[in-house]
Design an enzyme around this catalytic site. Structure first.
Site, mmCIF file in Angstrom:
data_model
loop_
_atom_site.group_PDB
_atom_site.id
_atom_site.type_symbol
_atom_site.label_atom_id
_atom_site.label_comp_id
_atom_site.label_asym_id
_atom_site.label_seq_id
_atom_site.Cartn_x
_atom_site.Cartn_y
_atom_site.Cartn_z
ATOM 1 N N TYR A 60 0.850 -1.188 0.000
ATOM 2 C CA TYR A 60 0.000 0.000 0.000
ATOM 3 C C TYR A 60 0.887 1.241 0.000
ATOM 4 C CZ TYR A 60 -3.684 -3.310 1.387
ATOM 5 O OH TYR A 60 -4.556 -4.369 1.450
ATOM 6 N N HIS A 133 -0.208 -12.746 1.859
ATOM 7 C CA HIS A 133 -0.940 -11.815 1.012
ATOM 8 C C HIS A 133 -0.954 -12.283 -0.446
ATOM 9 C CE1 HIS A 133 -1.466 -7.274 -0.174
ATOM 10 N NE2 HIS A 133 -2.575 -7.955 -0.310
#
Length: 317
Positions: A60, A133
């Protein structure tokens, strides 16, 4: 069943995750840049709304979301946040310290290196949840090195719970069935517009006691503002999806319920769901989403939404 119909199943999580959390991809600049001042205002609004749960990842903003959490949460008034982080990807710096590549690394060394960086940026000694992830296509190396590595991190107390965070419910269900994990994060596959997680993942998680966190409940913003030009699943919205979202909004309006309220509370109709995380960019979105999560929803609206295909009827008993 007024409000959400949460009736959570027993969970193997060693602690309670807050019901509503913030997904921090927007704080890392997803779709548009966010200034430090705006990020601070967003986190301040979270503190005023009583939100203490934040989901983040190195990807992110190339670490920016994590770094902002560490630097801005305490001034915002959130001293003991609940943080879920992600691993399996490493950040490679570019020339002169500029953001470079993001590469997968599912080795034990890569998993540890990723976590160490994700502890340094938000200035923490541990995190509450660590997700592997987007491991969709990496089953062999996950089985061989990644899962044993995160288990050891849990045993060492660097993380309190472990799991998988993914956008596809089929592969996620396969991992939950095979591995001893505490929590599963499914993004975009259990919303008013997408029930994919209902048939495999969610029943399995009830059986295994795996807590479920649902992201993407607003369908990349479409269920917050269903207008032409909106995004849906991270792309410009197709006409069919826009028409469905507008129909859903019209049904909610008949009961004077904001569409976002139904979207945010919908996942709690299933007993496997523990928490919902919603991406927020400006402070006003935090305030609005917190209010939407508490907005009273009459039983009749859920049944009307079920009749129109937005809510699976089996969730209503």
């Amino acid at each position: 069943m007024t409000g959400s119909a949460a009736h959570g199943a027993p969970s193997r999580l060693p602690f309670d995750l807050p019901r509503l959390g913030i997904g921090t991809a927007p704080l890392g600049g997803l779709f548009q840049e966010v200034t430090d001042q705006d990020a601070a205002a967003t986190l301040g609004a979270a503190a005023r709304a009583g939100i203490t749960y934040f989901d983040t990842a190195p990807r992110y903003g190339h670490g920016l979301a994590e770094e902002r959490l560490g630097r801005l949460l305490p001034p915002a008034g959130i001293i003991e946040p609940v943080i879920s982080a992600k691993t399996g990807w490493l950040l490679r710096p570019g020339p002169d310290g500029a953001p470079g590549d993001v590469v997968t690394d599912w080795t034990e060394r890569g998993i540890r290196t990723s976590l160490e960086s994700s502890l340094t940026r938000p200035r923490r000694s541990s995190v509450d949840v660590l997700y592997l992830h987007d491991a969709d296509d990496h089953a062999e190396v996950v089985r061989r090195t990644a899962c044993p590595a995160v288990r050891r991190l849990r045993d060492e107390g660097l993380v309190r719970a472990i799991g998988f965070g993914m956008n596809h419910s089929g592969p996620l269900a396969s991992y939950v069935a095979e591995f001893d994990v505490d929590v599963a994060l499914i993004a975009g596959r259990f919303s008013l517009l997408d029930h994919d997680a209902l048939t495999t993942l969610l029943p399995l998680c009830v059986k295994t006691g795996t807590a479920v966190v649902v992201g993407g409940v607003l369908s990349t913003g479409l269920l917050a503002a269903p207008f032409p030009g909106a995004m849906f699943n991270y792309r410009p919205v197709p006409a069919e999806a826009l028409a469905r979202a507008q129909r859903c909004r019209a049904l909610c309006a008949e009961f004077e319920v904001p569409l976002a309220a139904a979207a945010i509370q919908f996942p709690f109709l299933h007993p496997a769901v523990t928490s919902v995380v919603v991406g927020c960019r400006p402070a006003t979105e935090v305030t609005a989403n917190a209010a939407a999560s508490r907005f009273p929803i009459p039983d009749e609206l859920w049944h009307r939404l079920a009749a129109a295909g937005f809510v699976p009827p089996q969730l209503l008993g």
